[in-house]
Design a protein around this motif. Structure first.
Motif, PDB file in Angstrom:
ATOM      1  N   ALA A 146     -11.229  21.931   7.401  1.00 49.46           N
ATOM      2  CA  ALA A 146     -12.463  20.798   6.859  1.00 49.46           C
ATOM      3  C   ALA A 146     -13.130  21.621   5.842  1.00 49.46           C
ATOM      4  O   ALA A 146     -13.340  22.865   5.585  1.00 49.46           O
ATOM      5  CB  ALA A 146     -13.133  20.587   7.843  1.00 49.46           C
ATOM      6  N   TYR A 177     -12.793  15.018   1.207  1.00 50.87           N
ATOM      7  CA  TYR A 177     -11.367  14.682   1.302  1.00 50.87           C
ATOM      8  C   TYR A 177     -11.235  14.024   2.813  1.00 50.87           C
ATOM      9  O   TYR A 177     -10.787  12.976   2.763  1.00 50.87           O
ATOM     10  CB  TYR A 177     -10.654  16.227   1.878  1.00 50.87           C
ATOM     11  CG  TYR A 177      -9.600  16.087   2.383  1.00 50.87           C
ATOM     12  CD1 TYR A 177      -8.244  15.694   1.582  1.00 50.87           C
ATOM     13  CD2 TYR A 177      -9.210  16.365   3.672  1.00 50.87           C
ATOM     14  CE1 TYR A 177      -6.945  15.740   1.752  1.00 50.87           C
ATOM     15  CE2 TYR A 177      -7.754  16.554   3.996  1.00 50.87           C
ATOM     16  CZ  TYR A 177      -6.663  16.063   3.236  1.00 50.87           C
ATOM     17  OH  TYR A 177      -5.405  15.976   3.540  1.00 50.87           O
ATOM     18  N   THR A 178     -11.914  14.143   3.985  1.00 47.94           N
ATOM     19  CA  THR A 178     -12.197  13.216   4.909  1.00 47.94           C
ATOM     20  C   THR A 178     -13.523  13.283   5.244  1.00 47.94           C
ATOM     21  O   THR A 178     -14.276  14.190   4.993  1.00 47.94           O
ATOM     22  CB  THR A 178     -11.401  13.523   6.358  1.00 47.94           C
ATOM     23  OG1 THR A 178     -11.795  15.040   6.687  1.00 47.94           O
ATOM     24  CG2 THR A 178      -9.887  13.692   5.481  1.00 47.94           C
ATOM     25  N   GLU A 206     -14.757  14.493   8.164  1.00 50.87           N
ATOM     26  CA  GLU A 206     -15.058  15.625   8.912  1.00 50.87           C
ATOM     27  C   GLU A 206     -15.263  16.807   8.066  1.00 50.87           C
ATOM     28  O   GLU A 206     -14.534  17.185   7.414  1.00 50.87           O
ATOM     29  CB  GLU A 206     -14.148  15.879   9.980  1.00 50.87           C
ATOM     30  CG  GLU A 206     -14.054  17.173  10.699  1.00 50.87           C
ATOM     31  CD  GLU A 206     -12.966  17.520  11.824  1.00 50.87           C
ATOM     32  OE1 GLU A 206     -13.009  18.522  12.469  1.00 50.87           O
ATOM     33  OE2 GLU A 206     -12.174  16.735  11.761  1.00 50.87           O
ATOM     34  N   MET A 232      -9.720  18.032  12.604  1.00 53.06           N
ATOM     35  CA  MET A 232      -9.448  19.315  12.066  1.00 53.06           C
ATOM     36  C   MET A 232      -9.903  20.559  13.061  1.00 53.06           C
ATOM     37  O   MET A 232      -9.545  21.670  12.909  1.00 53.06           O
ATOM     38  CB  MET A 232     -10.140  19.351  10.708  1.00 53.06           C
ATOM     39  CG  MET A 232      -9.548  18.490   9.822  1.00 53.06           C
ATOM     40  SD  MET A 232      -9.969  18.791   8.152  1.00 53.06           S
ATOM     41  CE  MET A 232      -9.543  17.299   7.115  1.00 53.06           C
ATOM     42  N   ASP A 266      -1.523  10.767   2.511  1.00 50.42           N
ATOM     43  CA  ASP A 266      -2.001  11.833   2.963  1.00 50.42           C
ATOM     44  C   ASP A 266      -3.336  11.700   3.738  1.00 50.42           C
ATOM     45  O   ASP A 266      -3.226  11.615   4.931  1.00 50.42           O
ATOM     46  CB  ASP A 266      -2.415  12.894   1.566  1.00 50.42           C
ATOM     47  CG  ASP A 266      -2.729  14.359   1.897  1.00 50.42           C
ATOM     48  OD1 ASP A 266      -3.048  14.605   3.034  1.00 50.42           O
ATOM     49  OD2 ASP A 266      -3.163  15.212   0.936  1.00 50.42           O
ATOM     50  N   GLU A 267      -4.259  11.908   2.812  1.00 54.24           N
ATOM     51  CA  GLU A 267      -5.632  11.958   3.738  1.00 54.24           C
ATOM     52  C   GLU A 267      -6.065  10.613   4.536  1.00 54.24           C
ATOM     53  O   GLU A 267      -6.913  10.763   5.314  1.00 54.24           O
ATOM     54  CB  GLU A 267      -6.848  12.260   2.681  1.00 54.24           C
ATOM     55  CG  GLU A 267      -7.052  11.409   1.511  1.00 54.24           C
ATOM     56  CD  GLU A 267      -6.400  11.640   0.355  1.00 54.24           C
ATOM     57  OE1 GLU A 267      -7.050  11.850  -0.825  1.00 54.24           O
ATOM     58  OE2 GLU A 267      -4.996  12.487   0.462  1.00 54.24           O
ATOM     59  N   GLN A 325      -4.325  10.405   9.442  1.00 53.15           N
ATOM     60  CA  GLN A 325      -4.958  11.569  10.142  1.00 53.15           C
ATOM     61  C   GLN A 325      -4.384  11.504  11.623  1.00 53.15           C
ATOM     62  O   GLN A 325      -4.785  12.376  12.314  1.00 53.15           O
ATOM     63  CB  GLN A 325      -6.286  11.319  10.279  1.00 53.15           C
ATOM     64  CG  GLN A 325      -7.053  11.435   8.649  1.00 53.15           C
ATOM     65  CD  GLN A 325      -8.457  11.571   8.771  1.00 53.15           C
ATOM     66  OE1 GLN A 325      -9.135  12.422   9.314  1.00 53.15           O
ATOM     67  NE2 GLN A 325      -9.098  10.959   7.818  1.00 53.15           N
ATOM     68  N   LYS A 337       0.117  17.673   6.884  1.00 51.99           N
ATOM     69  CA  LYS A 337      -0.879  18.973   7.303  1.00 51.99           C
ATOM     70  C   LYS A 337      -1.255  18.968   8.474  1.00 51.99           C
ATOM     71  O   LYS A 337      -1.802  17.898   9.163  1.00 51.99           O
ATOM     72  CB  LYS A 337      -1.988  18.780   6.067  1.00 51.99           C
ATOM     73  CG  LYS A 337      -1.458  18.789   4.600  1.00 51.99           C
ATOM     74  CD  LYS A 337      -2.789  18.509   3.687  1.00 51.99           C
ATOM     75  CE  LYS A 337      -2.043  18.224   2.274  1.00 51.99           C
ATOM     76  NZ  LYS A 337      -3.489  17.842   1.419  1.00 51.99           N
ATOM     77  N   ARG A 340      -5.044  18.311   9.309  1.00 54.59           N
ATOM     78  CA  ARG A 340      -5.361  17.196   8.862  1.00 54.59           C
ATOM     79  C   ARG A 340      -4.953  16.099  10.007  1.00 54.59           C
ATOM     80  O   ARG A 340      -5.640  15.252  10.423  1.00 54.59           O
ATOM     81  CB  ARG A 340      -4.722  16.324   7.838  1.00 54.59           C
ATOM     82  CG  ARG A 340      -5.456  15.051   7.349  1.00 54.59           C
ATOM     83  CD  ARG A 340      -4.512  14.356   6.233  1.00 54.59           C
ATOM     84  NE  ARG A 340      -3.272  13.669   6.610  1.00 54.59           N
ATOM     85  CZ  ARG A 340      -2.055  13.907   6.124  1.00 54.59           C
ATOM     86  NH1 ARG A 340      -1.911  15.147   5.549  1.00 54.59           N
ATOM     87  NH2 ARG A 340      -1.201  13.785   6.863  1.00 54.59           N
ATOM     88  N   THR A 365       1.428  16.771  14.856  1.00 53.08           N
ATOM     89  CA  THR A 365       2.525  16.761  13.813  1.00 53.08           C
ATOM     90  C   THR A 365       3.795  16.550  14.261  1.00 53.08           C
ATOM     91  O   THR A 365       4.581  15.989  13.712  1.00 53.08           O
ATOM     92  CB  THR A 365       2.131  18.323  13.103  1.00 53.08           C
ATOM     93  OG1 THR A 365       0.874  18.476  12.586  1.00 53.08           O
ATOM     94  CG2 THR A 365       3.144  18.447  12.065  1.00 53.08           C
ATOM     95  N   MET A 405      -3.914  23.118   2.028  1.00 54.10           N
ATOM     96  CA  MET A 405      -5.209  22.512   1.831  1.00 54.10           C
ATOM     97  C   MET A 405      -6.288  23.453   1.275  1.00 54.10           C
ATOM     98  O   MET A 405      -7.401  23.463   1.318  1.00 54.10           O
ATOM     99  CB  MET A 405      -5.755  22.479   3.364  1.00 54.10           C
ATOM    100  CG  MET A 405      -5.229  21.513   4.198  1.00 54.10           C
ATOM    101  SD  MET A 405      -5.800  19.814   3.899  1.00 54.10           S
ATOM    102  CE  MET A 405      -7.673  20.041   4.525  1.00 54.10           C
TER     103      MET A 405
END
Length: 421
Positions: free
Chosen positions: A50, A56-57, A59, A140, A292-293, A296, A316, A319, A326, A345
């Motif tokens: 993070a 980015y997010t 968190e 994260m 991407d972001e 999650q 990622k 994330r 994943t 990241m």
């Protein structure tokens, strides 16, 4: 595997340059390193990736650190894992989080073991919070701990975490993929020339409204055969879609996160945003769209795919909330013909080396966001150099994380350290 000690280090990594995107700039990277030590003395490490600000997010590093110190780390002291994913069974059995964690280990610096529950109540979340609920809210933070637990478990058994737990045929080398931030066009062209001269075959450009087409056109003209991708970091308004359509002729391998999809609190509303866009617009944009972001979790991947806009997923581990999530996302991509590739990241080698190993999967969409670590940091905290030779890097699958930690460098970068045992 019995856990005898958990260590949380807050580290600061001075960067060699300021990395700029449409959402902000990064010139100093702070991160959290989780260490899990077993009764045999083996230690596995994980990284919480993070950022200090929620660009980015939602968190942030502070939120991640808080939940680890008040809930996760005290809870796992003395716990025994009987299988790779046992940590999920353990947290599922937690009745609530935060009420008695201060008694589980000697951490009382914050002065309130109920911190996690109290803050959740302030956000309107009903008590009690379960372990699974917190895992979803702080992906994260959980990923950093989960990875450390996995590396300790697999490392103690003498097997590779990624090699053992991630299905799919793998290469023994990967190709580099350079990400270039927002910079003046002459500087950008010089940077692309330099990386291509070193053997890099894939470049990703950070793009924003106003000059995206000019930047892509200039790079494509200079290097017509290079694999070229773009990343807009949610910077375009729907009414600026013509600029995205204008990228069609330049044969981008993918364009990440084109449209704005965050609310004022930093939470992504991508499913709602993309579901509301005209279907005709989707047909007009020929460039494969990558997310991407705004994705999650597996649930968010399924929701975005259902909108009809998602072609490719940027993988990622941090994330997505850990290696188990994943793997589930990888399985979903494969079963639904969704392209995927491995991101990065601006992280230390503790997280980066997992992505290096994941990038060996033979069915990735393109080379990952993986280039020389010396671009970003003077020293890394792992002993295996992530340095490409003529655009290629040999990858080994040693036990656990796959590499060792340079304790001296880790100590040098450590801002504070808290131990539970």
């Amino acid at each position: 595997m019995t856990i005898t000690k958990l260590t949380l280090r807050h580290i600061g990594l001075p960067m060699r340059f300021t990395f700029r995107t449409s959402q902000g700039a990064l010139s100093h990277r702070e991160s959290l390193i989780v260490g899990v030590t077993t009764s045999s003395g083996y230690t596995g490490y994980g990284e919480v990736v993070a950022f200090t600000e929620p660009f980015y997010t939602a968190e942030t590093l502070t939120k991640s650190k808080d939940i680890l110190l008040t809930a996760w780390l005290p809870f796992f002291v003395g716990k025994t894992l009987t299988g790779s994913w046992t940590m999920y069974d353990l947290i599922r059995d937690m009745e609530s989080v935060g009420r008695d964690v201060s008694e589980a280990a000697g951490y009382d610096t914050l002065g309130h073991g109920d911190c996690a529950v109290l803050r959740a109540a302030e956000r309107g979340v009903s008590q009690p919070l379960t372990g699974d609920t917190l895992r979803a809210q702080y992906p994260m933070a959980w990923a950093g701990l989960e990875n450390a637990l996995l590396h300790a478990y697999c490392g103690e058994q003498g097997v590779s975490t990624i090699g053992t737990l991630v299905p799919g045929k793998k290469h023994n080398t990967i190709e580099s993929g350079v990400v270039l931030g927002d910079m003046p066009l002459p500087n950008l062209l010089k940077a692309v020339d330099a990386h291509v001269a070193k053997g890099c075959k894939r470049i990703k450009l950070k793009l924003k409204p106003g000059d995206a087409v000019a930047r892509v056109a200039a790079v494509r003209k200079a290097h017509p055969d290079i694999i070229l991708a773009g990343d807009a970091n949610c910077s375009f308004l729907p009414e600026q879609a013509d600029e995205i359509i204008a990228l069609n002729p330049y044969n981008l391998c993918s364009l990440e996160e084109p449209f704005m999809a965050k609310d004022e609190a930093g939470n992504y509303k991508s499913t709602e945003v993309y579901s509301s866009l005209p279907k005709e617009l989707r047909k007009t944009i020929k460039t494969p769209l990558c997310f991407d972001e705004s994705v999650q979790s597996l649930a968010e991947l399924k929701a975005m795919y259902a909108t009809g806009w998602l072609d490719v997923l940027n993988i990622k581990v941090g994330r997505l909330g850990g290696l188990r999530e994943t793997v589930r996302c990888l399985d979903y991509c494969r079963s639904h013909n969704i392209g995927f590739w491995i991101g990065s990241m601006v992280e230390s080698g503790v997280s980066k080396y997992m992505h290096v190993q994941l990038a060996t999967l033979v069915d990735t969409w393109m080379a990952g966001d993986l280039s020389d670590m010396s671009r970003y940091f003077e020293k890394d905290i792992i002993t295996t150099p992530i340095e490409f030779s003529k655009g290629s890097l040999a990858v080994d699958f040693k036990p656990g994380l796959g590499t060792d930690i340079d304790e001296a460098v880790l100590d040098e970068y450590t801002l504070d350290k808290i131990v539970f045992e």
